[in-house]
Design a protein around this motif. Structure first.
Motif, mmCIF file in Angstrom:
data_model
loop_
_atom_site.group_PDB
_atom_site.id
_atom_site.type_symbol
_atom_site.label_atom_id
_atom_site.label_comp_id
_atom_site.label_asym_id
_atom_site.label_seq_id
_atom_site.Cartn_x
_atom_site.Cartn_y
_atom_site.Cartn_z
ATOM 1 N N GLU A 57 -45.850 10.527 32.981
ATOM 2 C CA GLU A 57 -44.360 11.133 32.736
ATOM 3 C C GLU A 57 -43.075 10.448 31.792
ATOM 4 N N GLU A 58 -43.035 9.189 31.749
ATOM 5 C CA GLU A 58 -41.934 9.117 30.310
ATOM 6 C C GLU A 58 -42.760 10.140 29.303
ATOM 7 N N SER A 86 -46.373 6.390 36.365
ATOM 8 C CA SER A 86 -44.920 6.561 35.715
ATOM 9 C C SER A 86 -45.202 6.702 34.090
ATOM 10 N N ASP A 88 -50.810 4.785 33.534
ATOM 11 C CA ASP A 88 -50.569 5.147 35.097
ATOM 12 C C ASP A 88 -49.734 6.074 35.250
ATOM 13 N N ARG A 96 -41.775 3.320 44.260
ATOM 14 C CA ARG A 96 -40.976 4.282 44.383
ATOM 15 C C ARG A 96 -41.402 5.775 43.813
ATOM 16 N N GLU A 118 -50.189 0.104 37.935
ATOM 17 C CA GLU A 118 -49.356 0.683 36.762
ATOM 18 C C GLU A 118 -50.646 -0.029 35.540
ATOM 19 N N VAL A 145 -43.244 9.067 43.354
ATOM 20 C CA VAL A 145 -42.916 9.441 41.784
ATOM 21 C C VAL A 145 -42.789 11.298 41.367
ATOM 22 N N VAL A 159 -46.684 2.617 43.232
ATOM 23 C CA VAL A 159 -45.480 2.342 41.864
ATOM 24 C C VAL A 159 -44.168 1.494 42.514
ATOM 25 N N ALA A 181 -48.953 8.076 44.615
ATOM 26 C CA ALA A 181 -48.343 7.623 43.006
ATOM 27 C C ALA A 181 -47.425 6.937 44.095
ATOM 28 N N SER A 182 -46.355 6.950 45.591
ATOM 29 C CA SER A 182 -45.214 5.826 46.222
ATOM 30 C C SER A 182 -45.501 5.160 46.265
#
Length: 511
Positions: free
Chosen positions: A447-448, A444, A442, A256, A56, A258, A254, A250-251
Motif C-alpha cells: 500500500e505504501e 502494508s 507485505d 492493525r 511483514e 489494512v 500487521v 491482513a489485520s
C-alpha cells in the motif's frame, strides 16, 4: 476482475487424529548481531499439509526456514525430523534429510541450460547425455504442469521462468519437505495456478509444503494451516476456514486495519516523458505508445512476451533501433549522453539483488550507486551526508533491520525492494520505470509503495511493468497488454470492461 481468485479442488482438509509431525521446531532462536531475527519459535509441520508462513517484511520467515534448510545454524533451540533431533551443518545435510528450499534470490548458473541447472550436483549425472538430461527434466516438468523450455539458457529466461527452474530443482531431488519462499512473486496468474496444482499433487503424495507469501488471497486458497510471525515471534496459528476475509487476515498479520486498496485520484496530465514509435526488433514488433507526466501506464502480459526487451530498450540496458525511443523529448542516444543523476529518469529493476544493488555492499554504498554525483564535492565524496540521508530513508520507508551498514544480501527481499525504491525516488525523477515494484512486499508495504507511485505523478510519468493484474488495475490510467512482442491493446482502466478484456488479450485473443 478487481482481484485474482484461485479455486482449490475438493480434498480432505482435517488432519487425521494421532498424526505425528514430520518436522518439529522447539524454541528456535537466531540473532544477527543485536537483532533477534527469530525468538524462541516453536512450530510443527505435518505430512500431506500445506503450512503458510505469513508476516511483514523482516518478520523472520525466511530466516526461520533457512535454519530448517541448513543454510543457517540456530543459536539455540532444537529441530526434529521424524521425531529425531537433527543438527544441519549445511544445506547438503538438510537435503539428505529430505528437506529442500526454493529461495527468493535465485541460485542458478546463467550460462547453463535449464536441464543442466536442474541436474547440477546430482549424483550419477556426470556422464548423462545432454539429450537424455533434457528428456528427464522435460518429463518431470510435464508431470507437474510447469511450462519451461529445458534447453534454454538461464540468461535468456524471464524472472518467472527462472523461478520455475528453481522449483524443478527441488522436485528433481524428490524432497518430502518442500519450502517455497515467495514462489509466486514473479509468476503470472496462469503460472501461479499451475504451481498450486503441482503443490496439491505433492501433498496428495504425502509431502509437506511450507509456503511463504505476502499474497493473502493465495494463502487463503492454498493453505491448510497459517502461522503468523511478527517481529521474530509466532503470534498465532489459524485455520483458513475461520478467516472472514482478506482484510481480516491482513489485520491479524500487521496488527492493525489494512485497506488493501488505494484512492487513485486523477492527476494533471503534462508533457510526454516517454515516446515509443514503431519499435521493431529485439523481439518486438511495431510497438507504439506514450507515457505522460501525471499518469501511470502499466504493461502486463505472460512472462516472455516482450516486456523484458521493452524495459531494457527504454532504460539503456540495450540499444533500441534508432529513432524509436524518445525520453523527455530527446532521442534515446542523446538523452543518455546528457542525462543527469536527478530530475531525470530512474529505474526500479525486477532483479533487486543482481541488477539493482551490490549484494556485498552496505546500504550507504548502495544509495550512492545512482546518486553519487549528488554527494560529490569536486574530487571528494561527502560520505557523512550520504550516511545521514541513508538513515533518513531507512526511517521514512521502514527498512529493516534499520542499520545503514547492513549488507544488501542480509536484508529480506521486501526490505531490499523498499531500499531500492527509496533510493530511486530520492532522485526526484521525472520519468520512472518500475518493474515489479511490490514483488515480495507485505500488504502494508505494498500500500505504501502504491501511494508513493501515485504521489510521484505530480512530478513524473510512470511506466509500470507488473505481473500483478490487481496492481495494474489499482494504479494505472492505461494498461498495455503485450503478446509475442506486440501491444495487442491499450486499455483505459476507467472503462468497466477493461478487467475482463485483459485475460483474452494476454492469450493472444483479439476482441
Amino acid at each position: 476482475m478487481s482481484e485474482l481468485r484461485y479455486v482449490r479442488p475438493a480434498r480432505v482438509r482435517p488432519l487425521p487424529e494421532g498424526t505425528a509431525p514430520v518436522v518439529r521446531l522447539k524454541g528456535l532462536t537466531k540473532r544477527f548481531g543485536k537483532v533477534a531475527a527469530n525468538d524462541a519459535i516453536t512450530l510443527d509441520i505435518y505430512p500431506g499439509r500445506i503450512k503458510a508462513l505469513l508476516g511483514e517484511n523482516g518478520a523472520g520467515k525466511s530466516t526461520l526456514m533457512s535454519m530448517l534448510a541448513g543454510r543457517y545454524k540456530p543459536d539455540s533451540g532444537t529441530m526434529e525430523v521424524d521425531g529425531v533431533p537433527v543438527r544441519f551443518a549445511s544445506s547438503k545435510d538438510a537435503i539428505a534429510a529430505g528437506i529442500g528450499m526454493v529461495y527468493q534470490h535465485f541460485m542458478l548458473v546463467e550460462s547453463m541450460t535449464v536441464a543442466e541447472n536442474v541436474l547440477l550436483g546430482q549424483e550419477g549425472t556426470f556422464f548423462i547425455d545432454p539429450d537424455e538430461m533434457e528428456a528427464r527434466v522435460a518429463a518431470m516438468a510435464e508431470t507437474y504442469g510447469l511450462d519451461v523450455d529445458v534447453s534454454a539458457r538461464i540468461c535468456d529466461l524471464s524472472m518467472g521462468e527462472r523461478q520455475l527452474v528453481e522449483i524443478l530443482k527441488l522436485l528433481y531431488r524428490e524432497s518430502r519437505i518442500l519450502i517455497f519462499d515467495e514462489p509466486t512473486a514473479v509468476l503470472t496468474p496462469e503460472e501461479t495456478n499451475r504451481l498450486f496444482e503441482a503443490l496439491w499433487r505433492m501433498t496428495e503424495q504425502g509431502k509437506s509444503v511450507i509456503f511463504i507469501s505476502h499474497k493473502l488471497e493465495e494463502v487463503i486458497a492454498l493453505a491448510d494451516e497459517i502461522a503468523i510471525l511478527r517481529r521474530g515471534r509466532i503470534e498465532g496459528e489459524l485455520d483458513p476456514s475461520a478467516i472472514e476475509s482478506k482484510a481480516d487476515l491482513a489485520s491479524r498479520m500487521v496488527g492493525r486495519e489494512v485497506l488493501l486498496e488505494v484512492d487513485r485520484q486523477p492527476a494533471e496530465i503534462g508533457e510526454p516523458v516517454l515516446e515509443v514509435r514503431g519499435m521493431t526488433g529485439l523481439g518486438l514488433t511495431d510497438v507504439n505508445f506514450e507515457v505522460h507526466r501525471g499518469e501511470i501506464v502499466a504493461v502486463v502480459g505472460v512472462a516472455g512476451n516482450g516486456q523484458k526487451e521493452l524495459v531494457e530498450a527504454v532504460t539503456g540496458l540495450i540499444k533500441p533501433p534508432i529513432d524509436t525511443v524518445f525520453i523527455m523529448g530527446q532521442p534515446w542516444r542523446k538523452f543518455f549522453a546528457e542525462s543527469t543523476w536527478n530530475r531525470s529518469m530512474c529505474y526500479i529493476p525486477e532483479d533487486r539483488l543482481g541488477l539493482a544493488t551490490m549484494r556485498n555492499q552496505n546500504l550507504v554504498d548502495n544509495l550512492l550507486l545512482t546518486t553519487r554525483m549528488g554527494f560529490a564535492k569536486g574530487m571528494w565524496l561527502d560520505k557523512k551526508r550520504a550516511e545521514r540521508d541513508t538513515e533518513a530513508l531507512i526511517e521514512k520507508y521502514d527498512i529493516r533491520p534499520g542499520r545503514i551498514h547492513a549488507l544488501a544480501w542480509q536484508l529480506s527481499g521486501g526490505n531490499l525492494q523498499k531500499a531500492v525504491l527509496a533510493r530511486e525516488l530520492y532522485r526526484q525523477p521525472r520519468f520512472i520505470v518500475a518493474e515489479q515494484p511490490t514483488q515480495g512486499l507485505d500488504v502494508s508495504a505494498t500500500e505504501e509503495v502504491w501511494r508513493r507511485l501515485l504521489d510521484a505523478r505530480a512530478m513524473a510519468g510512470v511506466l509500470l511493468v507488473t505481473g500483478d493484474l490487481n496492481e495494474a488495475l489499482q494504479l494505472a490510467d492505461r494498461i498495455a497488454v503485450m503478446y509475442r512482442g506486440r501491444i495487442l491493446g491499450m486499455l483505459p482502466t476507467a472503462d468497466e470492461d477493461t478487467a475482463s478484456r485483459i485475460g483474452p488479450l494476454m492469450a493472444g485473443v483479439l476482441d
